[in-house]
Design a protein around this motif. Structure first.
Motif, PDB file in Angstrom:
ATOM      1  N   VAL A   1      -2.044 -11.828 -11.178  1.00  0.00           N
ATOM      2  CA  VAL A   1      -1.491 -11.345  -9.910  1.00  0.00           C
ATOM      3  C   VAL A   1      -1.204  -9.844 -10.006  1.00  0.00           C
ATOM      4  CG1 VAL A   1       0.483 -11.483  -8.346  1.00  0.00           C
ATOM      5  CG2 VAL A   1      -0.554 -13.584  -9.233  1.00  0.00           C
ATOM      6  N   ARG A   2      -0.666  -9.406 -11.116  1.00  0.00           N
ATOM      7  CA  ARG A   2      -0.380  -7.978 -11.265  1.00  0.00           C
ATOM      8  C   ARG A   2      -1.663  -7.152 -11.195  1.00  0.00           C
ATOM      9  NH1 ARG A   2       4.122  -7.092 -15.931  1.00  0.00           N
ATOM     10  NH2 ARG A   2       4.257  -5.069 -14.911  1.00  0.00           N
ATOM     11  N   ALA A   3      -2.741  -7.671 -11.756  1.00  0.00           N
ATOM     12  CA  ALA A   3      -4.021  -6.962 -11.676  1.00  0.00           C
ATOM     13  C   ALA A   3      -4.505  -6.892 -10.233  1.00  0.00           C
ATOM     14  CB  ALA A   3      -5.051  -7.646 -12.564  1.00  0.00           C
ATOM     15  N   SER A   4      -4.320  -7.983  -9.477  1.00  0.00           N
ATOM     16  CA  SER A   4      -4.748  -8.013  -8.076  1.00  0.00           C
ATOM     17  C   SER A   4      -3.993  -7.003  -7.228  1.00  0.00           C
ATOM     18  CB  SER A   4      -4.539  -9.414  -7.490  1.00  0.00           C
ATOM     19  OG  SER A   4      -5.325 -10.365  -8.155  1.00  0.00           O
ATOM     20  N   LEU A   5      -2.732  -6.767  -7.583  1.00  0.00           N
ATOM     21  CA  LEU A   5      -1.881  -5.892  -6.782  1.00  0.00           C
ATOM     22  C   LEU A   5      -1.737  -4.482  -7.383  1.00  0.00           C
ATOM     23  CD1 LEU A   5       1.026  -8.352  -5.838  1.00  0.00           C
ATOM     24  CD2 LEU A   5      -1.159  -7.973  -4.674  1.00  0.00           C
ATOM     25  N   ALA A   6      -2.616  -4.152  -8.301  1.00  0.00           N
ATOM     26  CA  ALA A   6      -2.489  -2.886  -9.025  1.00  0.00           C
ATOM     27  C   ALA A   6      -2.568  -1.667  -8.118  1.00  0.00           C
ATOM     28  CB  ALA A   6      -3.563  -2.796 -10.113  1.00  0.00           C
ATOM     29  N   GLY A   7      -3.255  -1.771  -6.981  1.00  0.00           N
ATOM     30  CA  GLY A   7      -3.418  -0.617  -6.103  1.00  0.00           C
ATOM     31  C   GLY A   7      -2.283  -0.400  -5.124  1.00  0.00           C
ATOM     32  N   LEU A   8      -1.276  -1.262  -5.133  1.00  0.00           N
ATOM     33  CA  LEU A   8      -0.180  -1.125  -4.174  1.00  0.00           C
ATOM     34  C   LEU A   8       0.712   0.065  -4.514  1.00  0.00           C
ATOM     35  CD1 LEU A   8       0.959  -4.815  -3.637  1.00  0.00           C
ATOM     36  CD2 LEU A   8      -0.656  -3.472  -2.301  1.00  0.00           C
ATOM     37  N   ARG A   9       1.388   0.582  -3.473  1.00  0.00           N
ATOM     38  CA  ARG A   9       2.260   1.739  -3.658  1.00  0.00           C
ATOM     39  C   ARG A   9       3.701   1.349  -3.997  1.00  0.00           C
ATOM     40  NH1 ARG A   9       2.703   3.358   1.232  1.00  0.00           N
ATOM     41  NH2 ARG A   9       1.303   1.812   2.150  1.00  0.00           N
ATOM     42  N   GLY A  10       4.012   0.089  -3.808  1.00  0.00           N
ATOM     43  CA  GLY A  10       5.353  -0.374  -4.106  1.00  0.00           C
ATOM     44  C   GLY A  10       5.526  -0.709  -5.580  1.00  0.00           C
ATOM     45  N   ARG A  11       6.647  -1.390  -5.891  1.00  0.00           N
ATOM     46  CA  ARG A  11       6.965  -1.728  -7.280  1.00  0.00           C
ATOM     47  C   ARG A  11       6.777  -3.224  -7.506  1.00  0.00           C
ATOM     48  NH1 ARG A  11      12.855   0.427  -8.285  1.00  0.00           N
ATOM     49  NH2 ARG A  11      13.055  -0.066  -6.066  1.00  0.00           N
ATOM     50  N   LEU A  12       6.214  -3.579  -8.668  1.00  0.00           N
ATOM     51  CA  LEU A  12       6.001  -4.966  -9.037  1.00  0.00           C
ATOM     52  C   LEU A  12       6.491  -5.156 -10.461  1.00  0.00           C
ATOM     53  CD1 LEU A  12       4.743  -7.722  -8.212  1.00  0.00           C
ATOM     54  CD2 LEU A  12       2.616  -6.932  -9.288  1.00  0.00           C
ATOM     55  N   ASN A  13       7.437  -6.076 -10.650  1.00  0.00           N
ATOM     56  CA  ASN A  13       8.023  -6.306 -11.967  1.00  0.00           C
ATOM     57  C   ASN A  13       8.018  -7.780 -12.309  1.00  0.00           C
ATOM     58  OD1 ASN A  13       9.938  -3.859 -10.704  1.00  0.00           O
ATOM     59  ND2 ASN A  13       9.144  -3.488 -12.758  1.00  0.00           N
ATOM     60  N   ALA A  14       7.738  -8.083 -13.558  1.00  0.00           N
ATOM     61  CA  ALA A  14       7.771  -9.463 -14.034  1.00  0.00           C
ATOM     62  C   ALA A  14       9.142  -9.792 -14.602  1.00  0.00           C
ATOM     63  CB  ALA A  14       6.695  -9.680 -15.095  1.00  0.00           C
ATOM     64  N   ASP A  15       9.507 -11.083 -14.503  1.00  0.00           N
ATOM     65  CA  ASP A  15      10.769 -11.576 -15.068  1.00  0.00           C
ATOM     66  C   ASP A  15      11.933 -10.692 -14.628  1.00  0.00           C
ATOM     67  OD1 ASP A  15      12.127 -13.514 -16.543  1.00  0.00           O
ATOM     68  OD2 ASP A  15      12.175 -12.263 -18.346  1.00  0.00           O
ATOM     69  N   ALA A  16      11.998 -10.431 -13.320  1.00  0.00           N
ATOM     70  CA  ALA A  16      12.958  -9.471 -12.765  1.00  0.00           C
ATOM     71  C   ALA A  16      14.297 -10.147 -12.474  1.00  0.00           C
ATOM     72  CB  ALA A  16      12.403  -8.858 -11.480  1.00  0.00           C
ATOM     73  N   PRO A  17      15.401  -9.650 -13.012  1.00  0.00           N
ATOM     74  CA  PRO A  17      16.714 -10.255 -12.755  1.00  0.00           C
ATOM     75  C   PRO A  17      17.054 -10.236 -11.259  1.00  0.00           C
ATOM     76  CG  PRO A  17      16.829  -8.683 -14.569  1.00  0.00           C
ATOM     77  CD  PRO A  17      15.488  -8.491 -13.923  1.00  0.00           C
ATOM     78  N   LEU A  18      17.544 -11.361 -10.765  1.00  0.00           N
ATOM     79  CA  LEU A  18      17.944 -11.453  -9.358  1.00  0.00           C
ATOM     80  C   LEU A  18      19.446 -11.603  -9.197  1.00  0.00           C
ATOM     81  CD1 LEU A  18      15.166 -13.844  -7.969  1.00  0.00           C
ATOM     82  CD2 LEU A  18      15.313 -11.357  -7.704  1.00  0.00           C
ATOM     83  N   GLY A  19      20.114 -12.176 -10.185  1.00  0.00           N
ATOM     84  CA  GLY A  19      21.551 -12.399 -10.068  1.00  0.00           C
ATOM     85  C   GLY A  19      22.337 -11.170  -9.670  1.00  0.00           C
ATOM     86  N   PRO A  20      22.103 -10.014 -10.300  1.00  0.00           N
ATOM     87  CA  PRO A  20      22.870  -8.819  -9.929  1.00  0.00           C
ATOM     88  C   PRO A  20      22.621  -8.355  -8.499  1.00  0.00           C
ATOM     89  CG  PRO A  20      21.874  -8.552 -12.105  1.00  0.00           C
ATOM     90  CD  PRO A  20      21.281  -9.791 -11.500  1.00  0.00           C
TER      91      PRO A  20
END
Length: 325
Positions: free
Chosen positions: A16-35
């Motif tokens: 999925v990260r490879a598919s979205l590599a051209g996007l201008r936004g931010r993409l992070n794996a295992d991203a904390p949501l609790g905070p």
């Protein structure tokens, strides 16, 4: 998305990260949501996307596998993210969706704009009718999706249209009637993301509007635990009655489970008073529902959204069985 046997969670996230590599936004794996949540609880997102703008969002949704689970999060004010985190991709709108444009008879607002900020902009522009937003924690996108309301008004009363991006990356503009608003709900298409909305208002004296907002703020401060780690109203009001009255009558005011507690100040609010887990909060809520039902026969409906896995997934390094990630 279905992952083949003998592949790992890491492999699908890489794809999925490879598919979205051209996007201008931010993409992070295992991203904390609790905070990011108002309760300060919950596990991570498998992947977290923060698109740059509506075009970036549409491009991302077009590129994603159609069977990949996608979850939309706003200000996270009325949500419990479970302790195991969230499958698939989580989308959270940021600053590129927070523009506010003043028009003679209303505002065009980005979905990430906080409700309180929209109310203040309307007051500054001398536009009346949006003061109720000062009493709603959250952002406009979520307010449209759930027809948020307070202090005698709601989104259905003031919405002209909402722009959305659908799960396949298409864009559309929906009128208020097309959204089929009901009490704390809309008929927003499944998987669609609200990107901006137009809210009607009428010219009025700015001082009068600011005074109305001040009154709402004072009322909230006096009646709700606004300075606590909470998620707003926990349960929807039943057709005939108020949730807080039923909870109080069932003896649940102040009821606690570990560091999860029903507010003494307003018993339709749950609190994280220290180190509560998402499981603690959810169990406390279910305990309240059971006690109210036993006393009155009424089963309260959750207003807070509860999303994600109750427990973390199996070790990503071990083979899976073809289930969704």
């Amino acid at each position: 998305m279905t992952t083949p046997a003998a592949t790992t969670e890491q492999s699908w996230t890489d794809s999925v990260r490879a598919s979205l590599a051209g996007l201008r936004g931010r993409l992070n794996a295992d991203a904390p949501l609790g905070p990011r949540t108002w309760f300060r609880v919950g596990g991570p997102a498998d992947l977290l996307l923060q698109p740059a703008d509506a075009d970036d969002l549409a491009d991302a949704l077009r590129l994603l596998p159609p069977d990949l689970p996608v979850t939309i999060l706003g200000a996270c004010s009325n949500v419990i993210v479970r302790d195991g985190g969230i499958d698939g991709l989580v989308i959270r709108l940021g600053g590129g969706f927070a523009d506010i444009t003043v028009e003679p008879d209303g505002l065009v607002v980005g979905a990430a704009s906080l409700d309180m900020v929209v109310a203040e902009h309307a007051a500054g522009a001398g536009l009346k009718g949006l003061e109720f937003l000062a009493g709603i924690p959250g952002s406009i996108g979520g307010a449209v999706a759930m027809n948020a309301g307070a202090y005698g008004s709601d989104i259905a009363t003031v919405l002209d249209w909402a722009d959305i991006v659908t799960r396949d990356g298409s864009t559309a503009r929906l009128s208020g009637p097309a959204l089929g608003f009901g009490y704390r709900r809309s008929r927003l298409p499944a998987g669609a993301v609200v990107t901006r909305a137009r809210l009607r208002a009428t010219p009025a004296d700015p001082a009068e509007i600011r005074q109305a907002i001040a009154t709402i703020r004072q009322s909230r401060e006096e009646s709700q635990p606004t300075r606590a780690r909470t998620g707003g109203s926990t349960f929807r009001n039943p057709e005939h009655g108020k949730a807080w009255e039923l909870i109080d009558a069932a003896g649940c005011r102040g009821l606690a489970l570990h560091d999860a507690q029903i507010s003494e100040k307003h018993c339709n609010f749950m609190l994280n008073t220290g180190h509560a887990s998402a499981a603690d909060l959810e169990e406390l809520g279910e305990t309240v529902r059971a006690r109210v039902q036993a006393r009155t026969g009424i089963l309260l409906e959750w207003e807070i959204k509860r999303i994600g896995r109750a427990t973390p997934p199996a070790d990503a390094a071990s083979p899976d069985t073809g289930d969704t990630p």
